[in-house]
Design a protein around this motif. Structure first.
Motif, short mmCIF file in Angstrom:
data_model
loop_
_atom_site.label_atom_id
_atom_site.label_comp_id
_atom_site.label_asym_id
_atom_site.label_seq_id
_atom_site.Cartn_x
_atom_site.Cartn_y
_atom_site.Cartn_z
N ARG A 1 61.66 -21.24 87.21
CA ARG A 1 62.15 -20.69 88.51
C ARG A 1 62.83 -19.23 88.08
NH1 ARG A 1 62.10 -23.46 92.78
NH2 ARG A 1 63.95 -23.06 93.79
N ILE B 1 55.78 -19.66 88.53
CA ILE B 1 56.67 -19.97 89.56
C ILE B 1 56.08 -19.96 90.70
CG2 ILE B 1 58.73 -18.59 90.93
CD1 ILE B 1 59.17 -16.94 88.40
N GLU C 1 56.09 -24.48 84.34
CA GLU C 1 56.74 -24.26 85.44
C GLU C 1 58.07 -23.44 85.21
OE1 GLU C 1 55.86 -24.04 88.99
OE2 GLU C 1 54.02 -24.53 88.48
N ASP D 1 59.12 -20.30 95.08
CA ASP D 1 60.59 -19.88 94.99
C ASP D 1 61.01 -18.93 96.12
OD1 ASP D 1 63.06 -20.26 93.50
OD2 ASP D 1 62.06 -19.26 91.59
N ASN E 1 65.82 -18.21 86.33
CA ASN E 1 65.89 -18.31 84.92
C ASN E 1 66.10 -16.98 83.90
OD1 ASN E 1 65.38 -20.88 85.33
ND2 ASN E 1 63.29 -21.10 84.28
#
Length: 215
Positions: A20, A37, A18, A40, A23
């Protein structure tokens, strides 16, 4: 011809870590690889030359953002909202959009290779001067989408809504729209030559040729 169209699906390892979306800012260049992801939310981002490789997006929202010259390989978007997002001049290779809201998606001058849009809402999307090969539009809405001067090579529209789509200056030779629904599309006679249509659609197109159909 597109009867036996083969579109390769993304090649992604089933066990992804996993991550975000933000990143991408952790690297010198905006880059995400081999990650998943989920849920988000991204809005009003502006990232040039973003690179995505072997990434899945699920229930994510990426709205009103610009990813000019994005480079995507083996990416899945499922149940995502990418409305009004800019992928101008992007490269999309083995990409799957499934059950996504893509209204106003901008793919002007983009190169799409082995891309599938399945059960998506692509109303008012832009494909102006894009290059598509092979690409499948399956059970999707493309109302008022713009395909002006677009290269369609091995492209299939299956059970799609093409109401008010603009195909002006786009060669539709060998493109099958016979299963699609529309009352009006924008197309010139030269572009329509060789397009595969239903008998009902053919009657409607006869007006472009100045014909009067007698009942």
């Amino acid at each position: 011809m597109t009867k036996n169209l083969k579109v390769d699906l993304p090649k992604i390892h089933p066990d992804l870590e996993e991550a975000r979306f933000r990143n991408i800012y952790m690297e010198e260049d905006p880059y995400l690889q081999e990650c998943a992801i989920t849920g988000d939310f991204v809005e009003n981002e502006d990232v040039e030359k973003l690179i995505l490789s072997k990434v899945t997006f699920n229930n994510a929202t990426i709205m009103d953002s610009s990813f000019y010259k994005v480079d995507m390989t083996d990416v899945i978007f499922e149940n995502c909202d990418l409305s009004n997002t800019n992928f101008k001049e992007g490269i999309l290779y083995r990409i799957l959009f499934k059950d996504c809201k893509l209204m106003g998606l901008d793919l002007e001058l983009a190169n799409l290779r082995h891309v599938t849009f399945e059960n998506c809402k692509l109303d008012m999307s832009e494909f102006v001067e894009a290059d598509l090969k092979p690409v499948l539009f399956e059970n999707s809405s493309l109302k008022s989408a713009n395909f002006y001067d677009t290269k369609l090579n091995k492209v299939k529209f299956n059970q799609c809504n093409l109401e008010d789509v603009d195909f002006t200056e786009t060669n539709l030779n060998g493109i099958d729209i016979s299963t699609c629904k529309f009352e009006h599309i924008n197309v010139d006679i030269k572009s329509l030559k060789g397009c595969i249509v239903s008998s009902e659609q053919a009657i409607g197109f006869s007006t472009l040729l100045g014909l009067k159909v007698k009942e």
